[in-house]
Design an enzyme around this catalytic site. Structure first.
Site, short mmCIF file in Angstrom:
data_model
loop_
_atom_site.label_atom_id
_atom_site.label_comp_id
_atom_site.label_asym_id
_atom_site.label_seq_id
_atom_site.Cartn_x
_atom_site.Cartn_y
_atom_site.Cartn_z
N ASP A 157 0.85 -1.19 0.00
CA ASP A 157 0.00 0.00 0.00
C ASP A 157 0.89 1.25 0.00
O ASP A 157 1.62 1.48 0.95
CB ASP A 157 -0.86 -0.06 1.27
CG ASP A 157 -1.78 1.14 1.42
OD1 ASP A 157 -1.94 1.89 0.45
OD2 ASP A 157 -2.35 1.30 2.52
N ASP A 188 -1.86 -1.11 -3.89
CA ASP A 188 -2.05 -0.39 -5.16
C ASP A 188 -0.86 -0.60 -6.09
O ASP A 188 0.14 -1.22 -5.71
CB ASP A 188 -2.28 1.11 -4.88
CG ASP A 188 -1.31 1.64 -3.83
OD1 ASP A 188 -0.09 1.42 -4.01
OD2 ASP A 188 -1.75 2.24 -2.82
N ASP A 225 -9.06 -15.64 -17.04
CA ASP A 225 -9.97 -16.14 -16.02
C ASP A 225 -11.02 -17.10 -16.61
O ASP A 225 -11.56 -16.83 -17.69
CB ASP A 225 -10.67 -14.92 -15.39
CG ASP A 225 -11.37 -15.23 -14.09
OD1 ASP A 225 -10.71 -15.68 -13.15
OD2 ASP A 225 -12.60 -14.99 -14.03
N ASP A 261 -4.11 3.88 2.54
CA ASP A 261 -5.57 3.76 2.72
C ASP A 261 -5.99 2.35 3.15
O ASP A 261 -7.17 2.06 3.26
CB ASP A 261 -6.31 4.19 1.45
CG ASP A 261 -6.04 3.26 0.27
OD1 ASP A 261 -5.16 2.37 0.40
OD2 ASP A 261 -6.71 3.40 -0.77
N GLU A 294 -6.94 -20.10 -16.96
CA GLU A 294 -7.49 -20.76 -15.78
C GLU A 294 -8.56 -21.73 -16.28
O GLU A 294 -9.69 -21.34 -16.54
CB GLU A 294 -8.09 -19.77 -14.79
CG GLU A 294 -8.43 -20.46 -13.48
CD GLU A 294 -9.57 -19.81 -12.70
OE1 GLU A 294 -9.66 -20.03 -11.50
OE2 GLU A 294 -10.37 -19.08 -13.31
#
Ligand code: TEU
Length: 510
Positions: free
Chosen positions: A22, A30, A202, A26, A254
């Site tokens: 991070d 990220d 995915d 927050d 996947e």
């Protein structure tokens, strides 16, 4: 090796961006956090990263519900941040794969908003709408996470059902519609043009659904709902698109089908996926016979096709392997040796290099609709109370157990740590053509032990994995030096013909 694509010898490291690092405090990781921690990945010695979705999303499935395939969610940063990340990763010799989620979009994607607006919408046919009555879903298919909820949601305003294999907020796209195919190809090009080295794709086996939506025996798991020839056609088109770019861009599908024979089909005739996940080993217990069968299946199904295997023990959808195998660090270490010495491309999941266990997430902090929070806990970076996460906000999930000692800073300082074991294993792979690309041949071994040899030309390595907690005598013939030991014992010394309980070793010629 000259002549072989980079992804055959690579070790890929999965980053789950919410939980990696991070930069703005927050409590959610990220892109800039990833960039600032590239030195960790370079020091560790991985070759590529796969970053789970960071696209604009309402986060019903934490990013696997995409509202803009070509935009970065502000929570994770900006497109410029992504550009900087790719550039710096490339400077360090790290490739970057992004996670492409083509089976479904978010229900807030402008395409679905438009599709839902009326039966006459030009985008109506971009999703899977079916006639019926509000009291009776079109068939018995169930949505993935709940296992009891139908895979259909009734839309009152337009009086039809729409299909979602996952959450109602994740409507399935209609891959029989050429406009959808075209639009999704554009999203691949968008990232390829920005320099990405490939995609993790995915639930790729599910793109095209069986015509007529028949009822199935197992309404939650059955692959009779999809796994269609038309899906293979779509994948061949992705392959042509990727192969049209220079630099061996890679697809890793996947294929969530628990049959290795079926998974192998998704490599096609070397004209579909470059790589596919094969999950049966991930779901196997830590047991010699079970692992031997899983490995044999891969050899039988993959070798004749020239398909290159992948190996994975942990990811963001399952409890971490140390947790699954009962919590023992010694077992997790032995498993790391196995993962990184089988024939194929290994995938690491962030934090397994620290030997992390799943976090114990109290009921009031559970957030994932699929109950997968435990393995998604934030990575502890240092020994400070916030472990490198901001003090502005609590991380979105609690830290995993023992974060005060099991963090990057503490483990880097300790040569006996799990982190150093992973680093030695990655270095051993970099030093050995046999480990990266060689043949795999099982060697005779006593009960509870798996032994094998990896060979390429003059280069040879022997690997012995003791699945039991008792010492075992394993003679492998000839003189060998211990290159890497899961517990560090005897490294650099002569192999004395036995492995300790829970120990795994990589042997090299003296
Ligand atoms: O996973 C697909 C999938 O089949 C698994 O999610 C599985 O059904 C589930 O984990 C069982 O608990 C992919 C992503 O890896 C996952 O994170 C997403 O939630 C899913 O697709 C939907 O995009």
């Amino acid at each position: 090796m000259p002549g072989e694509p980079w992804w055959k010898s690579a070790v890929v490291y999965q980053i789950y961006p919410r939980s990696f690092a991070d930069s703005d405090g927050d409590g959610v990781g990220d892109l800039e956090g990833i960039r600032r921690h590239l030195d960790h990945l370079e020091w560790l010695g991985v070759d590529a990263v796969w970053i789970s979705p960071f696209f604009r999303s309402p986060m019903a499935d934490f990013g696997y519900d995409v509202a803009d395939y070509c935009g970065v969610d502000p929570l994770f940063g900006t497109l410029e941040d992504f550009g900087r990340l790719v550039e710096e990763a490339h400077e360090r010799g790290l490739r970057v794969l992004v996670d492409w989620v083509p089976n479904h979009s978010s229900d807030r994607h402008p395409w679905f908003v438009e599709s839902r607006s009326s039966r006459d919408s030009p985008k109506r046919d971009w999703y899977l709408w079916v006639d019926g009555t509000a009291d009776q879903p079109p068939n018995n298919w169930k949505a993935a996470f709940s296992q009891t909820e139908p895979a259909w949601t009734w839309d009152d305003a337009t009086g039809q059902w729409y299909l979602h294999l996952f959450l109602p907020q994740q409507p399935d796209l209609n891959w029989r519609n050429p406009d959808v195919v075209g639009a999704m190809h554009e999203t691949l090009r968008f990232w390829l043009d920005r320099g990405v080295d490939g995609f993790r794709m995915d639930v790729i086996h599910a793109l095209v659904k069986k015509e007529g939506y028949p009822d199935v025996d197992d309404p939650w798991l059955s692959t009779d709902r999809f796994d269609e020839p038309a899906t293979h056609e779509r994948i061949r088109a992705f392959r042509r698109l990727l192969d049209g770019y220079p630099g061996d861009r890679v697809s890793v599908g996947e294929v969530f089908i628990l049959s290795t024979a079926k998974v192998a089909e998704y490599y096609g005739d070397n004209d579909e996926l470059h790589l596919a996940f094969n999950f049966p080993p991930l779901f196997a217990p830590w047991d010699t016979a079970k692992w031997r069968t899983r490995i044999d299946r891969v050899v039988e199904e993959f070798d004749p096709r020239g398909a290159w295997p992948t190996w994975v023990l942990s990811n963001h959808d399952n409890p971490r392997h140390r947790t699954r195998y009962g919590g023992s660090e010694a077992t997790a270490r032995a498993a790391a040796v196995l993962l990184l010495t089988l024939r194929g491309t290994p995938f690491l999941y962030q934090g397994e290099e620290l030997g992390l266990l799943d976090a114990d997430v109290p009921p009031d902090r559970r957030v994932d609709p699929g109950g997968r929070d435990g393995s998604r806990a934030p990575i502890p970076w240092d020994v400070s109370p916030t472990h490198g996460w901001g003090d502005r906000a609590e991380p979105w999930l609690p830290f995993p157990p023992e974060a005060d000692v099991r963090n990057v800073e503490a483990e880097r300082a300790d040569p006996t740590s799990v982190l150093h074991l992973y680093r030695r294993l990655l270095a051993a792979r970099h030093d050995s053509d046999a480990l990266r690309l060689g043949t795999w041949q099982q060697l005779p071994s006593p009960d509870g032990v798996l032994a094998y040899e990896r060979v390429l030309d003059d280069d040879r390595r022997v690997v012995i994995v003791n699945f039991t907690d008792a010492d075992r005598t394993v003679s492998v013939g000839g003189d060998w030096t211990v290159d890497v030991a899961s517990d560090g014992a005897g490294e650099g010394g002569r192999y004395a013909g036995a492995v300790a309980g829970d120990q795994a070793v990589v042997l090299r010629p003296p």
